[in-house]
Design a protein around this motif. Structure first.
Motif, PDB file in Angstrom:
ATOM      1  N   GLY A  37       0.694  -1.278  -0.015  1.00 47.38           N
ATOM      2  CA  GLY A  37       0.024  -0.084  -0.042  1.00 47.38           C
ATOM      3  C   GLY A  37       0.887   1.160  -0.173  1.00 47.38           C
ATOM      4  N   PRO A  38       0.456   2.397   0.511  1.00 44.70           N
ATOM      5  CA  PRO A  38       1.061   3.490   0.590  1.00 44.70           C
ATOM      6  C   PRO A  38       2.135   3.516   1.751  1.00 44.70           C
ATOM      7  CG  PRO A  38      -0.961   3.902   1.768  1.00 44.70           C
ATOM      8  CD  PRO A  38      -1.039   2.577   1.290  1.00 44.70           C
ATOM      9  N   GLY A  39       2.264   2.622   2.552  1.00 46.87           N
ATOM     10  CA  GLY A  39       2.972   2.669   3.654  1.00 46.87           C
ATOM     11  C   GLY A  39       4.574   2.066   3.612  1.00 46.87           C
ATOM     12  N   ALA A  40       5.199   2.102   4.651  1.00 49.15           N
ATOM     13  CA  ALA A  40       6.667   1.836   4.494  1.00 49.15           C
ATOM     14  C   ALA A  40       6.953   0.442   4.586  1.00 49.15           C
ATOM     15  CB  ALA A  40       7.464   2.648   5.255  1.00 49.15           C
ATOM     16  N   VAL A  41       7.977  -0.304   4.042  1.00 48.95           N
ATOM     17  CA  VAL A  41       8.605  -1.406   4.340  1.00 48.95           C
ATOM     18  C   VAL A  41       9.721  -1.227   5.259  1.00 48.95           C
ATOM     19  CG1 VAL A  41       7.422  -2.399   2.321  1.00 48.95           C
ATOM     20  CG2 VAL A  41       9.915  -1.647   2.372  1.00 48.95           C
ATOM     21  N   THR A  42      10.136  -2.427   5.858  1.00 49.01           N
ATOM     22  CA  THR A  42      11.422  -2.635   6.774  1.00 49.01           C
ATOM     23  C   THR A  42      11.954  -3.660   6.251  1.00 49.01           C
ATOM     24  OG1 THR A  42      10.025  -1.732   8.722  1.00 49.01           O
ATOM     25  CG2 THR A  42      12.266  -2.691   9.076  1.00 49.01           C
ATOM     26  N   LEU A  43      13.168  -3.800   6.305  1.00 48.54           N
ATOM     27  CA  LEU A  43      13.933  -4.883   5.442  1.00 48.54           C
ATOM     28  C   LEU A  43      14.729  -5.376   6.801  1.00 48.54           C
ATOM     29  CD1 LEU A  43      15.185  -3.283   2.258  1.00 48.54           C
ATOM     30  CD2 LEU A  43      13.353  -4.799   2.624  1.00 48.54           C
ATOM     31  N   TYR A  44      14.811  -6.537   7.008  1.00 47.60           N
ATOM     32  CA  TYR A  44      15.500  -7.209   8.064  1.00 47.60           C
ATOM     33  C   TYR A  44      16.500  -8.471   7.501  1.00 47.60           C
ATOM     34  CZ  TYR A  44      12.138  -5.534  11.192  1.00 47.60           C
ATOM     35  OH  TYR A  44      11.202  -4.539  11.969  1.00 47.60           O
ATOM     36  N   ASP A  45      17.464  -8.812   8.249  1.00 43.28           N
ATOM     37  CA  ASP A  45      18.537  -9.969   7.819  1.00 43.28           C
ATOM     38  C   ASP A  45      19.193  -9.483   6.167  1.00 43.28           C
ATOM     39  OD1 ASP A  45      17.812 -11.187  10.022  1.00 43.28           O
ATOM     40  OD2 ASP A  45      15.971 -12.228   9.167  1.00 43.28           O
ATOM     41  N   ILE A  46      19.463  -8.416   6.072  1.00 39.05           N
ATOM     42  CA  ILE A  46      19.921  -7.770   4.614  1.00 39.05           C
ATOM     43  C   ILE A  46      21.304  -8.584   4.360  1.00 39.05           C
ATOM     44  CG2 ILE A  46      20.487  -5.876   3.276  1.00 39.05           C
ATOM     45  CD1 ILE A  46      18.568  -4.316   5.502  1.00 39.05           C
ATOM     46  N   HIS A  47      21.392  -9.070   3.210  1.00 38.91           N
ATOM     47  CA  HIS A  47      22.880  -9.506   2.940  1.00 38.91           C
ATOM     48  C   HIS A  47      22.819  -9.497   1.177  1.00 38.91           C
ATOM     49  CE1 HIS A  47      20.375 -13.158   3.333  1.00 38.91           C
ATOM     50  NE2 HIS A  47      21.099 -13.703   2.135  1.00 38.91           N
ATOM     51  N   ASN A  48      23.993  -9.487   0.698  1.00 34.10           N
ATOM     52  CA  ASN A  48      24.015  -9.610  -0.730  1.00 34.10           C
ATOM     53  C   ASN A  48      23.685 -10.817  -1.268  1.00 34.10           C
ATOM     54  OD1 ASN A  48      25.199  -6.970  -0.978  1.00 34.10           O
ATOM     55  ND2 ASN A  48      27.431  -7.591  -0.520  1.00 34.10           N
ATOM     56  N   GLY A  49      23.052 -10.810  -2.617  1.00 35.98           N
ATOM     57  CA  GLY A  49      22.579 -12.167  -3.161  1.00 35.98           C
ATOM     58  C   GLY A  49      23.694 -12.590  -3.890  1.00 35.98           C
ATOM     59  N   LYS A  50      23.314 -13.840  -4.589  1.00 33.89           N
ATOM     60  CA  LYS A  50      24.362 -14.549  -5.240  1.00 33.89           C
ATOM     61  C   LYS A  50      24.762 -13.888  -6.543  1.00 33.89           C
ATOM     62  CE  LYS A  50      24.580 -18.792  -7.936  1.00 33.89           C
ATOM     63  NZ  LYS A  50      23.841 -20.209  -8.234  1.00 33.89           N
TER      64      LYS A  50
END
Length: 81
Positions: A37-50
């Motif tokens: 929707g119009p809301g924000a998202v929060t990202l957790y456990d962030i790391h680089n992909g393959k």
């Protein structure tokens, strides 16, 4: 976890020649847009992909975890052409 780019865009499936896959990709995209929707998202456990430039993370909205919601709505990757 999902690749953030693939979860939010599903570009590969949207360009598919398989009509069933294209329809499912469009439905998954609409589901994600509705969940965020119009809301924000929060990202957790962030790391680089393959692959270079890809980010893998847990995406959480005010409605909950995006991966869990996609799996519950049967958009977990099964049934793609």
């Amino acid at each position: 976890m999902f690749c953030v780019r693939q979860t939010l865009n599903r570009q590969t499936q949207l360009r598919s020649r398989c009509k069933a896959e294209k329809l499912k990709a469009e439905a998954a995209k609409a589901f994600v847009e509705q969940m965020i929707g119009p809301g924000a998202v929060t990202l957790y456990d962030i790391h680089n992909g393959k692959y270079a430039g890809r980010v893998v993370a847990r995406v959480v909205t005010k409605q909950g975890d995006l991966a869990t919601a996609l799996k519950a709505a049967n958009f977990d990757g099964d049934g793609w052409c």
